[in-house]
Design a protein around this motif. Sequence first.
Motif, PDB file in Angstrom:
ATOM      1  N   ASN A 104       0.799  -1.223   0.000  1.00 26.68           N
ATOM      2  CA  ASN A 104       0.000   0.000   0.000  1.00 26.68           C
ATOM      3  C   ASN A 104       0.831   1.272   0.000  1.00 26.68           C
ATOM      4  N   VAL A 105       2.140   1.165   0.213  1.00 25.19           N
ATOM      5  CA  VAL A 105       2.963   2.376   0.190  1.00 25.19           C
ATOM      6  C   VAL A 105       3.874   2.384  -1.033  1.00 25.19           C
ATOM      7  N   MET A 106       3.717   1.408  -1.931  1.00 28.56           N
ATOM      8  CA  MET A 106       4.652   1.299  -3.052  1.00 28.56           C
ATOM      9  C   MET A 106       4.432   2.363  -4.137  1.00 28.56           C
ATOM     10  N   GLY A 107       3.219   2.916  -4.246  1.00 22.29           N
ATOM     11  CA  GLY A 107       2.938   3.895  -5.293  1.00 22.29           C
ATOM     12  C   GLY A 107       3.948   5.025  -5.344  1.00 22.29           C
ATOM     13  N   PRO A 108       4.041   5.826  -4.261  1.00 20.26           N
ATOM     14  CA  PRO A 108       5.015   6.914  -4.266  1.00 20.26           C
ATOM     15  C   PRO A 108       6.457   6.427  -4.423  1.00 20.26           C
ATOM     16  N   VAL A 109       6.733   5.216  -3.933  1.00 22.78           N
ATOM     17  CA  VAL A 109       8.097   4.693  -4.047  1.00 22.78           C
ATOM     18  C   VAL A 109       8.486   4.538  -5.516  1.00 22.78           C
ATOM     19  N   LEU A 110       7.551   4.053  -6.326  1.00 26.94           N
ATOM     20  CA  LEU A 110       7.848   3.885  -7.750  1.00 26.94           C
ATOM     21  C   LEU A 110       8.115   5.233  -8.414  1.00 26.94           C
ATOM     22  N   VAL A 111       7.360   6.247  -8.007  1.00 26.52           N
ATOM     23  CA  VAL A 111       7.567   7.580  -8.575  1.00 26.52           C
ATOM     24  C   VAL A 111       8.957   8.091  -8.211  1.00 26.52           C
ATOM     25  N   ILE A 112       9.268   8.023  -6.920  1.00 25.81           N
ATOM     26  CA  ILE A 112      10.586   8.490  -6.487  1.00 25.81           C
ATOM     27  C   ILE A 112      11.680   7.690  -7.167  1.00 25.81           C
ATOM     28  N   GLY A 113      11.448   6.380  -7.303  1.00 23.32           N
ATOM     29  CA  GLY A 113      12.440   5.514  -7.931  1.00 23.32           C
ATOM     30  C   GLY A 113      12.709   5.937  -9.368  1.00 23.32           C
ATOM     31  N   THR A 114      11.637   6.252 -10.107  1.00 22.88           N
ATOM     32  CA  THR A 114      11.817   6.622 -11.509  1.00 22.88           C
ATOM     33  C   THR A 114      12.553   7.944 -11.645  1.00 22.88           C
ATOM     34  N   ILE A 115      12.094   8.934 -10.882  1.00 20.90           N
ATOM     35  CA  ILE A 115      12.777  10.221 -10.957  1.00 20.90           C
ATOM     36  C   ILE A 115      14.204  10.075 -10.425  1.00 20.90           C
ATOM     37  N   GLY A 116      14.341   9.241  -9.378  1.00 20.00           N
ATOM     38  CA  GLY A 116      15.662   8.983  -8.813  1.00 20.00           C
ATOM     39  C   GLY A 116      16.603   8.324  -9.814  1.00 20.00           C
ATOM     40  N   LEU A 117      16.021   7.534 -10.726  1.00 24.60           N
ATOM     41  CA  LEU A 117      16.837   6.880 -11.748  1.00 24.60           C
ATOM     42  C   LEU A 117      17.523   7.932 -12.621  1.00 24.60           C
ATOM     43  N   ALA A 118      16.728   8.949 -13.017  1.00 28.01           N
ATOM     44  CA  ALA A 118      17.298  10.031 -13.818  1.00 28.01           C
ATOM     45  C   ALA A 118      18.389  10.752 -13.036  1.00 28.01           C
ATOM     46  N   VAL A 119      18.102  10.987 -11.757  1.00 28.64           N
ATOM     47  CA  VAL A 119      19.099  11.677 -10.926  1.00 28.64           C
ATOM     48  C   VAL A 119      20.362  10.827 -10.806  1.00 28.64           C
ATOM     49  N   ALA A 120      20.187   9.514 -10.677  1.00 26.93           N
ATOM     50  CA  ALA A 120      21.347   8.639 -10.522  1.00 26.93           C
ATOM     51  C   ALA A 120      22.199   8.625 -11.786  1.00 26.93           C
ATOM     52  N   VAL A 121      21.518   8.631 -12.952  1.00 25.29           N
ATOM     53  CA  VAL A 121      22.275   8.699 -14.204  1.00 25.29           C
ATOM     54  C   VAL A 121      23.128   9.970 -14.213  1.00 25.29           C
ATOM     55  N   LEU A 122      22.508  11.081 -13.800  1.00 23.16           N
ATOM     56  CA  LEU A 122      23.225  12.353 -13.777  1.00 23.16           C
ATOM     57  C   LEU A 122      24.361  12.341 -12.767  1.00 23.16           C
ATOM     58  N   THR A 123      24.089  11.773 -11.572  1.00 26.50           N
ATOM     59  CA  THR A 123      25.118  11.743 -10.533  1.00 26.50           C
ATOM     60  C   THR A 123      26.327  10.942 -11.022  1.00 26.50           C
ATOM     61  N   GLU A 124      26.016   9.791 -11.625  1.00 24.64           N
ATOM     62  CA  GLU A 124      27.107   8.952 -12.129  1.00 24.64           C
ATOM     63  C   GLU A 124      27.914   9.718 -13.178  1.00 24.64           C
ATOM     64  N   ALA A 125      27.176  10.421 -14.088  1.00 20.06           N
ATOM     65  CA  ALA A 125      27.862  11.172 -15.131  1.00 20.06           C
ATOM     66  C   ALA A 125      28.747  12.253 -14.523  1.00 20.06           C
ATOM     67  N   THR A 126      28.222  12.938 -13.505  1.00 21.80           N
ATOM     68  CA  THR A 126      28.998  13.999 -12.858  1.00 21.80           C
ATOM     69  C   THR A 126      30.263  13.434 -12.248  1.00 21.80           C
ATOM     70  N   ILE A 127      30.101  12.324 -11.504  1.00 19.82           N
ATOM     71  CA  ILE A 127      31.243  11.727 -10.821  1.00 19.82           C
ATOM     72  C   ILE A 127      32.293  11.279 -11.844  1.00 19.82           C
TER      73      ILE A 127
END
Lengths: 328, 342, 310
Positions: free
Chosen positions: C224-247
């Motif tokens: 019942n709490v997974m909905g927002p988690v998926l949203v954060i996960g997806t947006i977080g994926l983009a952020v992670a790609v960027l973080t990796e690129a920056t590093i």
Amino acid sequence: MPEPLLKIEHLGIEFHTRRGTLVAVDDISFDVLPGKVFGIVGESGAGKSLTGQAIIGLLEPPGRIGAGRIFLNDQRIDQLPYHQMRRIRGKKIGMIFQDPLTSLNPLYTVGKQLVETILTHSEMTPNQAHQHTIALLDEVGIPAAEKRIGHYPHQFSGGMRQRVVIALALCVSPSLIIADEPTTALDVSIQAQIIALLKGLCKEHDTAVILITHDMGVIAEISDRVAVMYAGRLVEVGEVRDIVKNPKHPYSQGLMGSIPSLHHKSEELTQIEGTMPGLMEIPPGCAFHPRCPHAFDRCRQRRPGLIDTKPSKVACWLFENEDRSGNT
Amino acid sequence: MATPDQLKTNTPPLLRVTGLKRYFDVSEPFLNRLLEGKSRLILKAVIGIDFKINRGQTFALVGESGCGKSTVANLVVGLYQPTAGKIEFDGIDVASLTSRAQMALLRRRMAMIFQDPYASLNPRWRVDAIVSEPIRAFGLLKGTQAIFQRTGELLAQVGLSPADGEKYPHEFSGGQRQRISIARALASEPDFIVCDEPTSALDVSVQAQILNLMKGLQKKFDLSYLFISHDLAVVRHMADRVGVMYLGQLCEVAPVDAIFDSPLHPYTRLLLDTIPDPELTGRSSQPVTGEIPNPIDPPSGCAFHPRCPESTDKCRREGPELTTLDSGVQVACHAISASSEK
Amino acid sequence: MKSVLRIQDTVYRFFDSDIWYSFKKSKVTIAAACVTVIMILSAFTAPWIAPHNTFDPATLDLMDAFTPPVWYEDGTPKFLLGTDDQGRDIFSTILYGSRISLFVAFASMLLAMILGVTLGLVSGYLGGAIESIIMRIADVQISFPAILIVLLISGLARSVLPNVRHEEMAVWVLIFAIGISNWVHFARTVRGSTMVEKNMEYVQSARVIGRRRATIMFRHILPNVMGPVLVIGTIGLAVAVLTEATISFLGVGVPPTEPSLGTLIRIGQSFLFAGEWWIVIFPGVALVILVLAVNLLGDWMRDALNPKLR
């Protein structure tokens, strides 16, 4: 018979959804007389609250009035532009909701909210408005009104808050108040106080009330006339005494029988089998026929109109031969 | 003096509650108290109540919001631990059970039906998983086929179709959901069910269906109910004995007919007078003034005295005890115990 | 047999659902989903679809260095988007590079999600001292920029691990670092939802029959709490790609022998003003398109899962 204050003719409310148009209120007509209490009773999903919202012009999209006309004092009000409707809402129609917190702004004191409302809709000076507010709060039974005027909504208990909302609805002396489940959220002993207050005030101010509720007890206590709604349609309209003591429509009969009695203990309550159909699955003909013990072929094919059986009007084919309105 | 109830049955009551108390600490966090100089706030939700429920009977607790009736329900099923007092189920002191296995034996025999049919079923679970959860939790049946079979039976017992097990809760109406809730309560074959306002969220015609169903099941399985409600008409229909609660205390306990036909305590009379009556009996319902006091700061003496038309100095000073009258009715009121002594 | 029916039913429910409907309605979302799927597929099938294996030094020829894209006079169809300073095909390096970028992003988000969801559930459900400790750690961590934490962890790993080990461990260190720096959002959201859900009557009903706390947390509350988690996960994926690129752009990420998109941009940027713009622009565009598409998907998901906006 006096001219009706509010006239509703063939009102229909529909919702456009991706699965097609849903008809939530289907072809209902009734009159409200000035100074009288008109009750609308029905189960949740019957369309009674939507009817109230349509009258006051507060239907939430995607809901909209799809058919019919609404007259207030012979003025058609269902097609008015927003700003004109707002003036009518303020001046001529008051509203009381189930949850008092939806009509009170938590950031302002109750006094300020009342004074503002009065100033917007009347010619009073601020000082007069202030005096009027105190008088009003006193009238709705709030002790120490001069002191309480400076309090915020959260400082009032549920019952007191509902009194403030009643004061807010009454403050510009409207000719009609729409009360949507005004006592549902309250405890029984408080509910009795609020009902008595509403009844007294409306008599005194000669204000008509449309009382929307699921509680037959509340209706019986203060209404003059009642409409019973089922699946978006009117099934019976009449004087409260006739409907409570002698319901004619099989649904009204079932509804009355299903209320447990305070006065005697029965082994089993009358029960209507099944549940009210959702808006997607309203059956053809009479909407009640799949649950009706008296249903016959005609009920499955054609939808009954309101038949005037004197004293009450009933939408049921059983009474077809009793039509005394003389227009058959 | 034994009450007529005790004389009738020799078996001990199924549930006996003695001196049950539950206080909640509702004070602000320690740091705020320290900085703002506020004192501790204790909410006394239940202040020492006693009652018992006999086998196959329904005991109803009525009262307005904040009177502590739901707290009692939660204490009985073990959702809260009592601050003081004893809960005995079938002669066993619940507090004496320490191991998980012992608790499970007891829990299997109790079940609960909740108020809100929209919140009481897990929206992400299919109905058969919801209904069979107690079976799996207590390990009552082995094998998916057996559990599937039993789930279908349970759904049929509450008037649903076994095929409904495939669906999710949101596909059902409020009344049907409450049926699912009842099926789940029956799954562990309990002999005692706590019903916390089971029909207050339902429409009257649906309420009638659910009440009839519950009565039928009670007869069929010899169930005992603790029935919590604010609706006196429903209580009259369902209960054998009734306890009226006000601010955490019982003010009157009596057989259902006695409560409705000859109410003794002023609060019981007030409650009965104020219900809007759909039967238009012409009875004058007089609104009572006054509000329910804040349970954090209850009135002195008898909690009801500020609203009571018959209150005296004694009522303001000391709270009355629940005393048993000759008729077997228990009532906590100075005026009544004084007149019965004469 | 029953489970097959269940799966069919679930699939049917999905295509009948409001979420699928709102997906079908939004052309931008469909485009974003297509781009994301194509990029992910082509990245993970790089060894089979890339025209050149840029990781194999034997295939490289320095004579091919600085070949411009095919539409220039000097370009050849052999190197669609030109080559870099070592004669590596840019198109192939992008495919291989996004493979590493996406792998790091997915793995680190998975780590952050598991960590954050578990800690959020535990602190929201149990409350008390455990909650205070977890949430105070979260508060402290969130007051540092994520990139700083990643730098700190990879710097630490660099000094602790022996040099030889470091090369092969670099990707895992990066995953660990990005994962650790992102759990807080998951934990906070899940804790909030859990505190709402734990008072629901279905949880009480599970408590009445004496279910264990872990069962209640993971079987009842988690779905019942997974909905927002998926949203954060997806947006977080983009952020992670960027973080990796920056590093990697800063040179402390993955080693240049296994270049990610960030590494490619770092290598390319020194040739930008020398005229060999394609070396940096094409990996850059690939990065922007990938991040934009994933972000658009995340935005849509947030709206579709939010009942208030429907």
